[in-house]
Design a protein around this motif. Structure first.
Motif, PDB file in Angstrom:
ATOM      1  N   SER A   1      -3.360   0.894  -6.918  1.00  0.00           N
ATOM      2  CA  SER A   1      -4.366   1.495  -6.048  1.00  0.00           C
ATOM      3  C   SER A   1      -5.193   2.551  -6.774  1.00  0.00           C
ATOM      4  O   SER A   1      -6.413   2.587  -6.664  1.00  0.00           O
ATOM      5  CB  SER A   1      -3.690   2.105  -4.814  1.00  0.00           C
TER       6      SER A   1
ATOM      7  N   ARG B   1       0.830  -1.212   0.000  1.00  0.00           N
ATOM      8  CA  ARG B   1       0.000   0.000   0.000  1.00  0.00           C
ATOM      9  C   ARG B   1       0.862   1.259   0.000  1.00  0.00           C
ATOM     10  O   ARG B   1       0.520   2.258  -0.637  1.00  0.00           O
ATOM     11  CB  ARG B   1      -0.947  -0.019   1.197  1.00  0.00           C
TER      12      ARG B   1
ATOM     13  N   VAL C   1      -2.309  -2.346  -4.256  1.00  0.00           N
ATOM     14  CA  VAL C   1      -3.309  -2.981  -3.404  1.00  0.00           C
ATOM     15  C   VAL C   1      -3.106  -4.494  -3.455  1.00  0.00           C
ATOM     16  O   VAL C   1      -3.089  -5.084  -4.538  1.00  0.00           O
ATOM     17  CB  VAL C   1      -4.742  -2.644  -3.873  1.00  0.00           C
TER      18      VAL C   1
ATOM     19  N   LEU D   1      -8.160  -1.375   0.134  1.00  0.00           N
ATOM     20  CA  LEU D   1      -7.191  -2.052   0.992  1.00  0.00           C
ATOM     21  C   LEU D   1      -6.820  -3.431   0.465  1.00  0.00           C
ATOM     22  O   LEU D   1      -5.683  -3.863   0.599  1.00  0.00           O
ATOM     23  CB  LEU D   1      -7.744  -2.165   2.415  1.00  0.00           C
ATOM     24  N   ASN D   2      -7.775  -4.149  -0.114  1.00  0.00           N
ATOM     25  CA  ASN D   2      -7.483  -5.422  -0.774  1.00  0.00           C
ATOM     26  C   ASN D   2      -8.647  -5.785  -1.686  1.00  0.00           C
ATOM     27  O   ASN D   2      -9.777  -5.305  -1.503  1.00  0.00           O
ATOM     28  CB  ASN D   2      -7.182  -6.546   0.223  1.00  0.00           C
TER      29      ASN D   2
ATOM     30  N   HIS E   1     -11.107   1.417   2.924  1.00  0.00           N
ATOM     31  CA  HIS E   1     -10.836   2.069   4.200  1.00  0.00           C
ATOM     32  C   HIS E   1     -12.070   2.834   4.644  1.00  0.00           C
ATOM     33  O   HIS E   1     -12.691   3.568   3.858  1.00  0.00           O
ATOM     34  CB  HIS E   1      -9.640   3.019   4.054  1.00  0.00           C
TER      35      HIS E   1
END
Length: 264
Positions: A105, A77, A82, A160-161, A153
């Motif tokens: 990301s 990150r 990601v 985030l994933n 988030h």
């Protein structure tokens, strides 16, 4: 949940205009099951049913990731990537052939922001895994995928994933298909000042990978006060299998304002 606000907000007007325009402009080719059995493969989108807008087609670029874990994820990150996983599918379930990758990301954030989270999770993409920086080096894998999960988030909406599911033509995919409400201006109940009650915003179907619907239209134009629409009322491709109770309601028209409230 009772809402008394302009239904344009409820029905995502900007996205609806783009998607509806694309569906209206789509040319139905002879391969689109003219005279064929829609319940037998190969499957194709049927006239009058929503289909993905090609202008939103995008190749998601990825690089291999050697290991997993909290510290590895934090490092990815920090580098603008990601952590992601690509699975094989088995009747819509996560299966084997797992590959650890990292995606950009900013690309995932752009797609989620532009399409909306539910619409991102009901759209197929081409995923390319490159040996070096995204788009450089040797092409390790190029495969069609469905974004199965995306964790954002809570404060910033930064991805985030992500979990992807491989989606070959033979795949059957469990998908929460978004609902798009139309015809509110013609609804007898809403014209009387009643309230629109949204009960479901997505409905779960088992979908052949070649005909994943970007959304399902829910027509409110004949809905009067006290009436509701059930999952069984949705008009979808006959090869899609509903995997929720068909008697579950998705929306209703409830009550109306009292006369003294109307005069205020």
């Amino acid at each position: 949940m009772l809402l008394r606000r302009p239904l344009q907000t409820l029905t995502l007007p900007l996205l609806r205009r783009h998607l509806a325009a694309a569906a209206a402009e789509a040319v139905v080719s002879p391969a689109d099951h003219h005279g064929a059995d829609p319940l037998s493969p190969p499957y194709g989108y049927l006239p009058g049913h929503p289909r993905p807008d090609p202008k939103h087609d995008e190749v998601i670029l990825a690089v291999p990731r050697a290991s997993s874990g909290r510290h590895v994820a934090a490092k990815e990150r920090k580098a603008g990537r990601v952590p992601a996983v690509v699975f094989e599918q088995e009747n819509g379930q996560e299966g084997g052939n797992k590959r650890l990758v990292s995606v950009q990301s900013k690309q995932i954030r752009k797609l989620v922001d532009h399409l909306g989270r539910s619409f991102f999770l009901s759209r197929l993409f081409r995923l390319q895994v490159w040996s070096e920086h995204a788009g450089q080096g040797e092409l390790v894998e190029s495969v069609r995928v469905l974004p199965r999960k995306v964790h954002l988030h809570a404060g910033t909406d930064e991805p985030l994933n992500v979990t992807f599911m491989r989606a070959p033509p033979s795949a059957l995919l469990k998908i929460d298909v978004p609902l798009m409400f139309i015809g509110e201006d013609a609804s007898p109940g809403l014209r009387k000042g009643a309230y629109f009650n949204t009960i479901k915003r997505t409905v779960k179907y088992l979908c052949p990978a070649d005909i994943v619907p970007p959304y399902i239209e829910v027509d409110l134009s004949e809905l009067d006060v006290g009436q509701k629409l059930l999952m069984r009322d949705l008009k979808v491709h006959p090869a899609l299998k509903l995997i929720q109770s068909p008697d579950q309601p998705i929306c209703s028209i409830i009550g109306s304002r009292a006369p003294e409230q109307k005069g205020k």
